[in-house]
Every structure is written in C-alpha cells, then in structure tokens.
Design an enzyme around this catalytic site. Structure first.
Site, mmCIF file in Angstrom:
data_model
loop_
_atom_site.group_PDB
_atom_site.id
_atom_site.type_symbol
_atom_site.label_atom_id
_atom_site.label_comp_id
_atom_site.label_asym_id
_atom_site.label_seq_id
_atom_site.Cartn_x
_atom_site.Cartn_y
_atom_site.Cartn_z
ATOM 1 C CD GLU A 117 4.426 -5.997 6.395
ATOM 2 O OE1 GLU A 117 5.606 -5.680 6.177
ATOM 3 O OE2 GLU A 117 4.085 -7.103 6.844
ATOM 4 C CD GLU A 125 12.040 -4.435 8.331
ATOM 5 O OE1 GLU A 125 12.347 -3.249 8.115
ATOM 6 O OE2 GLU A 125 10.874 -4.842 8.353
ATOM 7 N NE ARG A 126 11.152 -8.734 10.442
ATOM 8 C CZ ARG A 126 10.536 -8.512 11.590
ATOM 9 N NH1 ARG A 126 11.088 -8.857 12.738
ATOM 10 N NH2 ARG A 126 9.363 -7.940 11.602
ATOM 11 C CD1 TRP A 129 0.220 -7.873 13.523
ATOM 12 C CD2 TRP A 129 0.989 -7.204 11.533
ATOM 13 N NE1 TRP A 129 0.950 -6.724 13.717
ATOM 14 C CE2 TRP A 129 1.436 -6.288 12.516
ATOM 15 C CE3 TRP A 129 1.350 -6.984 10.200
ATOM 16 C CZ2 TRP A 129 2.214 -5.179 12.196
ATOM 17 C CZ3 TRP A 129 2.132 -5.875 9.893
ATOM 18 C CH2 TRP A 129 2.548 -4.986 10.886
ATOM 19 C CE LYS A 165 6.483 -3.607 3.110
ATOM 20 N NZ LYS A 165 7.153 -4.173 4.315
ATOM 21 C CD GLU A 169 10.267 -10.742 -1.579
ATOM 22 O OE1 GLU A 169 9.971 -9.849 -2.396
ATOM 23 O OE2 GLU A 169 10.065 -10.628 -0.352
ATOM 24 N NE ARG A 226 9.183 -7.176 -1.382
ATOM 25 C CZ ARG A 226 8.832 -7.235 -0.110
ATOM 26 N NH1 ARG A 226 8.274 -6.196 0.487
ATOM 27 N NH2 ARG A 226 9.006 -8.330 0.588
ATOM 28 C CG ASN A 260 9.716 -1.892 5.324
ATOM 29 O OD1 ASN A 260 8.653 -1.887 4.712
ATOM 30 N ND2 ASN A 260 10.109 -2.927 6.059
ATOM 31 C CG ASP A 304 5.965 -12.540 5.822
ATOM 32 O OD1 ASP A 304 6.887 -12.602 5.000
ATOM 33 O OD2 ASP A 304 5.870 -11.648 6.684
ATOM 34 C CD GLU A 318 10.495 -11.991 9.130
ATOM 35 O OE1 GLU A 318 10.752 -11.831 7.913
ATOM 36 O OE2 GLU A 318 9.612 -11.358 9.730
ATOM 37 C CE LYS A 321 7.369 -11.092 1.564
ATOM 38 N NZ LYS A 321 7.228 -10.791 2.996
HETATM 39 C C1 GCU Z 1 7.719 -9.470 6.812
HETATM 40 C C2 GCU Z 1 8.774 -8.932 7.716
HETATM 41 C C3 GCU Z 1 8.942 -7.453 7.574
HETATM 42 C C4 GCU Z 1 9.143 -7.101 6.108
HETATM 43 C C5 GCU Z 1 8.001 -7.677 5.280
HETATM 44 C C6 GCU Z 1 8.178 -7.498 3.789
HETATM 45 O O1 GCU Z 1 6.451 -9.063 7.226
HETATM 46 O O2 GCU Z 1 8.466 -9.260 9.045
HETATM 47 O O3 GCU Z 1 10.039 -7.064 8.344
HETATM 48 O O4 GCU Z 1 9.222 -5.740 5.938
HETATM 49 O O5 GCU Z 1 7.920 -9.050 5.502
HETATM 50 O O6 GCU Z 1 8.451 -8.473 3.125
HETATM 51 O O7 GCU Z 1 8.033 -6.406 3.274
#
Ligand code: GCU
Length: 677
Positions: free
Chosen positions: A287, A161-162, A542, A283, A388, A320, A203, A366, A394, A361
């Site tokens: 999301e 991811e990313r 978002w 996490k 973080e 997180r 995730n 973000d 990204e 973060k």
């Molecule tokens: C951003 C990112 C996601 C990631 C999320 C996170 O939104 O686009 O891909 O899962 O951060 O930090 O959990």
C-alpha cells in the site's frame, strides 16, 4: 481526561471467598533471594496490595522476604498471600501456579519468572472476585503463545489509523505522552497476559520515522522501562526508507553496504540506550510503503539485514505478509489479491533468520466479517509465523456496532491446515507446536484510544480482554472468556450475565447477516470503510471485487478461475473447489454462482440475501431491546453510552439491509419471495 479501568475496576461487586481477610503479602524465594532488579515482582506485590485494599478494605503489611525453611501458617504469619519464586524449570516464561492450602490457610502464587508471579497475581485477583470456595483458587496455567502482542496503529500527530476510541494516548503533536494513563494501560493489558506492544502505526511516515533516532530516545527509554515493570516489551514500527529519509542516502537497498552500515549504526545506538527494546514491526512493499522490491531484492533480504543487526541484542524482526498489488485494473480477472501473500512468501520459505517472524493476517484479504483462513499458514514449513488479528473493528462495525470477535478468532485458530498429519491447526502453528519453533505467537491490531472507557463501545472491551486471554490460553472457549469478562466488568448479577452473554454471542452472526453476503466481503464506503456501498470498491484498484452481474455474483477462485483455492492443502482444496462441499458462508468468496443457485440451507442465493438482511436488521433491534432491559441494573453512565451505540447500530443495520436488498433486487430482477420491498 479521566478513564475507567474496565475489568480491573475495583468498584465491581465481587464474590470474595470466606478467607477472613488478607493482612499481608509476603515474598519467598527458593533460589536464594529475589533479584533486586526484578521489577515485575515489585509490580505483582503492588497489584496484590491494591486488590486487597479494594476488595477487603485492609491495608496489607509491606512485603517482606520469608525464609524457605520455616513452616508458615496463616496464624503465625498473620497474613495469607505468599508470592514464591521457584527454581528455573522448563515451563514457558509466565507459567504459574496458585495453591490454596486448607491446612495452613496460605495462598501461594509460585512461578520461576517474575512474569509468572504477575500473571498469577492477576489470576488470583480474578478468582478472588469470582469464586466463593477457597479450594477453587487452586490452578496452574502456562502461556501458549510466546508472543502475545498488541499492534497500535497510532500516528505521532495523535490520530489513530482505523481508531474508533478517540485519539492516541501515546502521541500528540509529534510528542510522546507518558502519564498515569500509560501506566494504567500497561496494567490493563498485562492483566490479561499481553507481553509485547508496538506503539506506532505500521504506516511509518513523517515524525514516526524518527522514533528510532536520538530525537525520541529518552521517552522511548522511559516507556520501555514502564512497560518492563509489567512484563511487556516495547516494539516500534520501522520505515524501510529510513536510510534515505533520516540518513540522506540515495537508496535503501538492503544489500547495499552503505545502507547496512547506516542501519547498524542507528540500531546499535538505539539498543545501547534501550537494551530492553523487543524489536521492530515492518510493513514493506505494501500500500505504497517502501520495501526491498524497489531494489529487486526479496523480503528475506530486507528482513534478514535488519535481523542480523539486532540478533546480538535478542531483538526480533516481525515482518508483515500483507503484500499485494493495490493498483489492480478491475477488468483483470486473473490477478487475485487473495493469492498475493502466498505467492510472495512461499518461495522464501526457509530463507529467513531465526529472529524473523512473518506476521500473517487471519484471512487472505483484510479483516472482513467473514474470510477463509489464509492459506499461507498451511504453506510455510521452515519459517516462524505469527497471527495478525484485528480487534479494531475496521470492517466489523467500527466499535459503533457490537461484534464479539472471539468466536471468529477461535474458528481461525482451530482450522486444520493439513500441513502435517497431526498438530496442524493454525493454533498449533502460531504457538510453536507444529514445528517446535519458539519465535511465534499472536498479535492483534488494537482497539484502544483515549476515550474514557478505552474502547469507545463498552462492549468492545470484551475483544481486548478476549484477545489477551485467548493468546494466553487458546483452549478457553469464547463463552468462558465472555463469562470472565462480564463478571469482572459488570459483577455477578445473573440477569446482566444472561443478557450480555446473549448480546455478545449473537453480535458477530448478526453483523454478518446484514452486511456483505456469503463471504464476499467489502461493499463498504471507500476510505473510511463504514456503512454500505455495494459498488464502493467494485471498479477500483484495490483488488476487492464481488463481480455481480445480471445472472449471478461472487469471485471464481477455483481451478477455472483465479486458482486461489489450489493454495490450500488437501482436503481443504477439494472442499472449497467442489460446490457440493464448499461451506455456504464462504460460497461467494470461492465461487461465482447464479442468483438462483441453491445453498445447503435449501435457499437460493438471492433469497438468502433478502432473508439474512431482514433477519440481521431485526436481530440488531432485539440486541438493543436486550440492552434496554438492563436499565437500572448497571450504572446509568455506561448504560446510556452503550444505548447510544445501539441506536446507531439499529439505524445502520436497516441502511445495510435496504442498500443490499435494493441493489440485488435490481441487479438480479428476481423479487423477494416474501414480497418485502
Ligand atoms: C487495511 C487498512 C489500512 C492498513 C492496512 C494494513 O488495508 O485499511 O488502514 O494500513 O490494512 O494492514 O497495513
């Protein structure tokens, strides 16, 4: 696939002080012998041997233990490197010193910990390659952050991811990969002081949920052992709904006895087989990921339930704070995503166990190219905190554009929160200085993959290197770090040094200029987040808006707006609230202003947008030219690889410039005073 060892690559020309070669590496112990299970010291001796072979072309004699009551010299020992374990002291694990004794000719790396010996050896290798005078080898260093961690967002199917550097080197087709690249990676990151790594994406879905189960046990055990040799602890990301998905329970309520019993069995079992596991990253309620909110429980309930189970094993729960409503109605101007983390976590301050760390973060949104520092750092007083950062680019060019992130990280770390009168910077907080806590540190979402050069863009390796160095020693300047990385990666040629320093130091400001203006953020294509799309996220759920209309733009976050600014302590709150003192670069993050509003620079917002976008696109062209003048000075392969990325960057910067300038020309109805179209 082959890979290159970046800054550890022994082919790079180096300085090598005149020490007449190194013939042997000896061990010495002030504590009555080196514990035979100290695998890290073995690694250190091996690394030293390898470096000696690569740098001096000699084969060092195999290591032997020296007695502490003989006076050794270079001639009676016929060797000159001694790795010396000292008695326990009160320095942090990983502290070391290097003494280059002119009278005996010996170079001694000493530390009370295996980690310190290893870091000392890596430091010595660095010094041997970059300094020419024997006495310049002397130094003492000590890691500032207890945890210096990389977060991989690698999925078990091999995707990242990313990820912008190829596929995962940890996973493929739901299997764990362990090969010599794994070891090369451990070596690479240990060399810059990293001591913790989370191998899977936050995730946690599908097969990744099973990483804690017996299915992957033997590989997790092997990986943990492999990292341990380099002083690195392995962590896993957890799925909060594992009791349902793996255990077949009908819920994951953290206060439900059945759920607790399930976790206890699962984690006891795991720790019994893998006692060196560092812990877990979670996490939750973010999301779409499961979490305690579903059961009307708090994040403290969720984190503490897990923390209690792994406390006897010395395990840590890293929880997180990236928790917000991702189903916002864009017409709702009261809900503010920037406020969410503070609002969610401040009421829980003091409720978390000692072995829980909140991972925050750097900004409240973000990982944008420009964001204010998260006000949560200045709010929590009784909770362990950890930074973080994201070195995966990204929102900062996806490793196609060069963006040296260390100056930005330094700015964040040096930000004064005013949570106390002194020792109140973000750096003080995450290194434990502010409140005296030991469970804290810095993490970065990492930028590696199975690309030959690890990071896709060769220059993006400066961010991986830089994050490690900065977490170890946040007092280093971003220029110092760049200097070290350039010397180790490209050698000591002055022209190379000048040009790459120039590229790195202008890269961040350049990117900022041609993308979203004045801190407002986003304006990227939805989903993959690459390239300009001003309204890409404007009418979505978002929570990421720029609120541009015919008169002006920006999000009003002051007292008359969402009230976000009030989350800061004074004087930060007043500085941001007051238009006179609000820094230009954050203006549109903090306030909605007319296009004709004059910045401190004297320019109107609209003219700033035009000018900065033209400047940014031109600077991208200049950076490319600087790179072109390195032709013939660095190997053709790396030269061409980076050139291809610069070609993309130049094209993309022009696209950004045109998309943003046209949009605001149309929206505002105000032409560019310089007549550019
Ligand atoms: C951003 C990112 C996601 C990631 C999320 C996170 O939104 O686009 O891909 O899962 O951060 O930090 O959990």
């Amino acid at each position: 696939m082959e890979y290159e060892a970046a800054w550890l690559d022994g082919r790079v020309p180096c300085a090598v002080p005149d020490i007449g070669g190194i013939d042997g590496i000896y061990l010495m112990s002030d504590t009555g012998g080196i514990p035979s299970d100290n695998v890290i010291i073995d690694t250190a001796a091996r690394e030293m041997g390898r470096a000696v072979r690569e740098m001096f072309g000699t084969e060092p004699v195999p290591k032997q233990l020296l007695s502490t009551d003989t006076l050794y010299t270079k001639s009676n020992l016929n060797a000159n490197i001694v790795l010396r374990t000292t008695a326990a002291d009160n320095k942090p694990v990983g502290a070391f010193s290097i003494t280059a004794d002119g009278s005996t000719g010996l170079i001694t790396v000493s530390s009370a910990s295996g980690e310190g010996i290893l870091y000392g050896v890596f430091r010595l290798i660095f010094l041997l390659r970059t300094v020419t005078a024997f006495d310049r080898l002397n130094c003492s260093e000590s890691p500032a952050s207890p945890l210096r961690m990389l977060n991989h967002w690698d999925n078990l199917d091999g995707s990242i991811e990313r990820g912008y550097s190829g596929k995962s080197f940890f996973f493929e087709n739901d299997r764990i990969i362990i090969n010599d690249r794994t070891e090369a990676y451990a070596r690479l990151i240990a060399s810059v002081g990293i001591n913790a790594v989370v191998i899977n994406n936050v995730n946690v879905k599908a097969a990744a949920t099973k990483l804690i189960s017996a299915v992957y046990r033997s590989e997790i055990k092997t990986l943990t052992g492999l990292f341990k040799k380099y002083g690195i602890r392995l962590y896993l990301s957890l799925n909060f709904a594992a009791p349902m998905e793996l255990g077949g329970l009908d819920g994951s309520d953290p206060l439900d006895e059945k759920v607790r019993a399930w976790w206890k069995r699962a984690l006891d079992d795991l720790y019994t087989d893998v006692p060196d596991l560092g812990g877990f990253l979670i996490k939750a309620d973010s999301e779409g990921r499961p979490g305690p909110f579903t059961y009307g429980r708090t994040h403290a309930d969720g984190a503490n339930m897990l923390a209690d189970i792994i406390a006897p094993y010395g395990g840590l729960i890293i929880w997180r704070c990236f928790v917000y409503n991702c189903k916002q109605d864009w017409r709702d101007t009261v809900t503010d995503r920037a406020k969410a983390q503070y609002d969610n976590f401040i009421p829980l301050d003091g409720q978390f166990r000692d072995n829980v760390i909140l991972q925050i973060k750097n900004g409240p949104m973000d990982f944008q190219a420009r964001e204010p520092v998260s006000p949560l750092f200045g709010g929590l007083k009784k909770t362990n905190e950890m930074m973080e950062f994201q070195i995966a680019q990204e929102y900062t060019g996806q490793q196609k554009h060069v963006f040296y992130l260390i100056p930005m990280f330094k700015e964040v770390l040096e930000f004064r929160t005013y949570i106390k009168d002194t020792d109140d910077t973000v750096c003080d907080i995450v290194t434990g200085r502010t409140f005296g806590n030991v469970n804290c540190g810095m993490a970065a979402v990492t930028n590696t993959g199975n690309d030959e050069n690890w990071t896709g863009h060769d220059l993006a390796a400066a961010n991986l290197f830089g994050f490690g160095r900065l977490s170890f020693d946040p007092t280093l300047s971003s220029e110092d770090i760049a200097r070290e990385w350039i010397a180790l990666t490209f050698g000591s040629d002055d022209v190379i040094f000048q040009l790459i320093s120039y590229i790195l130091s202008t890269s961040g400001p350049t990117y900022e200029k041609y993308t979203a203006p004045l801190g407002v953020g986003w304006m990227v294509n939805p989903g993959h987040h690459y390239g300009p799309n001003v309204d890409g996220y404007e009418f979505s759920e978002w929570g990421t808006y720029h609120r541009s209309d015919a008169e002006g733009m920006g999000v009003e976050r002051g007292i008359k707006g969402t009230g976000y600014i009030q989350q800061y302590n004074e004087p930060n709150a007043s500085t941001y609230e007051n238009l006179e003192t609000c820094p230009d670069e954050l203006l549109l993050f903090m306030h909605h202003v007319p296009y004709t509003y004059r910045l401190h620079s004297g320019k109107t917002v609209i003219q700033h947008i035009y000018d900065s976008h033209y400047e940014g696109a031109e600077e991208a062209v200049r950076m490319r030219s600087a790179w072109c003048s390195l032709k013939g000075r660095i190997d053709a392969k790396r030269y061409e690889r980076v050139l291809a990325r610069f070609d993309l960057q130049v094209e993309s910067a022009a696209e950004w410039r045109d998309a943003i300038c046209s949009y605001y020309r149309q929206k505002s109805g105000i032409p560019d005073e310089k007549g550019r179209i």
